[in-house]
Scaffold this motif. Structure first.
Motif, short mmCIF file in Angstrom:
data_model
loop_
_atom_site.label_atom_id
_atom_site.label_comp_id
_atom_site.label_asym_id
_atom_site.label_seq_id
_atom_site.Cartn_x
_atom_site.Cartn_y
_atom_site.Cartn_z
N UNK A 48 10.28 10.54 -2.16
CA UNK A 48 11.35 11.51 -2.35
C UNK A 48 11.98 11.88 -1.01
N UNK A 49 11.13 12.06 -0.01
CA UNK A 49 11.57 12.35 1.36
C UNK A 49 12.48 11.24 1.89
N UNK A 50 12.10 9.99 1.67
CA UNK A 50 12.91 8.86 2.15
C UNK A 50 14.24 8.78 1.41
N UNK A 51 14.23 9.05 0.10
CA UNK A 51 15.47 9.04 -0.67
C UNK A 51 16.41 10.13 -0.16
N UNK A 52 15.87 11.31 0.13
CA UNK A 52 16.70 12.37 0.70
C UNK A 52 17.31 11.97 2.02
N UNK A 53 16.54 11.27 2.86
CA UNK A 53 17.05 10.82 4.15
C UNK A 53 18.21 9.83 3.97
N UNK A 54 18.05 8.90 3.04
CA UNK A 54 19.11 7.91 2.82
C UNK A 54 20.35 8.56 2.20
N UNK A 55 20.15 9.52 1.30
CA UNK A 55 21.31 10.21 0.71
C UNK A 55 22.06 10.98 1.79
N UNK A 56 21.33 11.62 2.71
CA UNK A 56 21.98 12.32 3.81
C UNK A 56 22.70 11.37 4.74
N UNK A 57 22.09 10.23 5.02
CA UNK A 57 22.74 9.22 5.88
C UNK A 57 24.03 8.73 5.23
N UNK A 58 23.99 8.46 3.92
CA UNK A 58 25.19 8.00 3.21
C UNK A 58 26.29 9.05 3.28
N UNK A 59 25.94 10.32 3.05
CA UNK A 59 26.94 11.39 3.10
C UNK A 59 27.52 11.54 4.49
N UNK A 60 26.69 11.38 5.52
CA UNK A 60 27.20 11.50 6.89
C UNK A 60 28.14 10.35 7.22
N UNK A 69 30.10 8.89 5.17
CA UNK A 69 31.34 9.08 4.43
C UNK A 69 32.16 10.26 4.96
N UNK A 70 31.49 11.31 5.44
CA UNK A 70 32.20 12.55 5.80
C UNK A 70 32.10 12.93 7.26
N UNK A 71 31.05 12.48 7.95
CA UNK A 71 30.85 12.90 9.33
C UNK A 71 30.35 14.32 9.46
N UNK A 72 29.97 14.96 8.36
CA UNK A 72 29.51 16.35 8.38
C UNK A 72 27.99 16.40 8.23
N UNK A 73 27.33 17.01 9.19
CA UNK A 73 25.87 17.14 9.11
C UNK A 73 25.48 18.12 8.01
N UNK A 74 26.28 19.16 7.81
CA UNK A 74 26.01 20.11 6.75
C UNK A 74 26.03 19.47 5.37
N UNK A 75 27.05 18.63 5.13
CA UNK A 75 27.12 17.91 3.86
C UNK A 75 25.99 16.90 3.73
N UNK A 76 25.58 16.32 4.85
CA UNK A 76 24.45 15.39 4.81
C UNK A 76 23.18 16.12 4.37
N UNK A 77 22.94 17.31 4.92
CA UNK A 77 21.78 18.10 4.52
C UNK A 77 21.84 18.45 3.03
N UNK A 78 23.01 18.90 2.59
CA UNK A 78 23.15 19.27 1.19
C UNK A 78 22.96 18.10 0.24
N UNK A 79 23.55 16.96 0.60
CA UNK A 79 23.43 15.77 -0.26
C UNK A 79 21.98 15.29 -0.32
N UNK A 80 21.32 15.27 0.84
CA UNK A 80 19.91 14.86 0.85
C UNK A 80 19.04 15.77 0.02
#
Length: 287
Positions: free
Chosen positions: A44-56, A58-69
């Protein structure tokens, strides 16, 4: 050792220990309620990391990366609780443990198939010093962890949800007889644990500027070691053990170098605790 070097070591140790705390806290919460060693939590931790990486990406926003993860990990946690763990709760505990290990391996392979076997870069936090030898990633990780731990403390100690969790952990049949909705408590526990794991995954990706399919492997065994060190089911003992392990690993790298890998510190500590204090460092011995 000069003051700047010591500050850098302590900063790194606190940052790494904070990440361990966020991950192991979810393991302890799930074990305390269901008596299940949730090894797939590392997946689950690794999936969250990849979701955050994908969001970053696409958007360049670390806040959105945290939220998406966090959201991706929370949804996966809910799915696992409903469709994987709940049907196994009536079976002996080792059945859920073996299934959880297999699930963790399957998640790692799925991430490798979807995103490739190579490391992905997550350059969200520039590693520049801001206070002495402390860097931006260290301050962000430690600060975010402090805020999240305060939130967990409030949730567990000051809300009806936390009261339900504590009642379920102490005596589930009695709690159910008094009106506690045990399936709901379990579902919300997995939600909270997975959300913390997703946030930890994104913070790790930003701290080390890398995300890869097997990044949960180290956290899998270290998380279990931390849960035992802190005392099985002891939330705040887990946090203290995680921070202590992070500091010990940082100091081991400085003083021992490559003669003793930092990954071995958790095993040495675990062996010593099992030999001399099997109830954990921060739990009372059973009477």
């Amino acid at each position: 050792m000069d003051l700047f070097t010591l500050t850098a070591l302590l900063g790194d140790g606190l940052a790494v220990g904070s990440i361990y705390a966020l991950t192991a806290l979810g393991l302890t919460l799930v074990y305390g309620l269901l008596r299940v060693l949730h090894v797939a939590h590392a997946g689950v931790y690794a999936v969250g990391a990849y979701a955050g990486w994908w969001a970053f990406q696409k958007t360049g926003s670390f806040g959105l990366a945290l939220g998406t993860g966090a959201v991706a990990a929370a949804l996966l946690g809910l799915f696992l609780e409903t469709w994987f763990y709940r049907p196994l709760l009536s079976r002996p505990p080792h059945v859920a443990l073996i299934g959880s290990i297999g699930l963790f391996l399957a998640v790692g392979d799925l991430l490798r198939i979807l995103f490739g076997p190579y490391q992905q870069s997550l350059p969200a936090l520039a590693p520049v010093p801001v206070v002495g030898m402390l860097t931006v990633p260290q301050l962000v990780v430690v600060g975010a962890t402090a805020v999240l731990l305060l939130g967990v403390y409030f949730l567990v100690e000051q809300t009806r949800l936390g009261l339900g969790w504590r009642a379920m952990a102490q005596d589930a049949p009695t709690a159910a007889a008094l009106g506690v909705d045990l399936p709901l408590m379990s579902r919300l526990a997995f939600l909270a644990a997975s959300l913390l794991a997703g946030l930890a995954g994104v913070l790790v990706g930003a701290y080390y500027n890398q995300v890869y399919p097997t990044m949960g492997a180290v956290l899998a065994y270290k998380g279990l070691a931390i849960v035992v060190l802190g005392g099985l089911g002891n939330l705040w003992g887990t946090v203290a053990a995680a921070l202590l392990l992070g500091l010990l690993e940082s100091l081991a790298v400085a003083y021992l170098g490559h003669r003793f890998p930092p990954e071995g510190v958790a095993f040495v500590a675990l062996i010593l605790v099992l030999l001399f204090r099997p109830q954990g460092l921060f739990s009372r011995a059973p009477r």
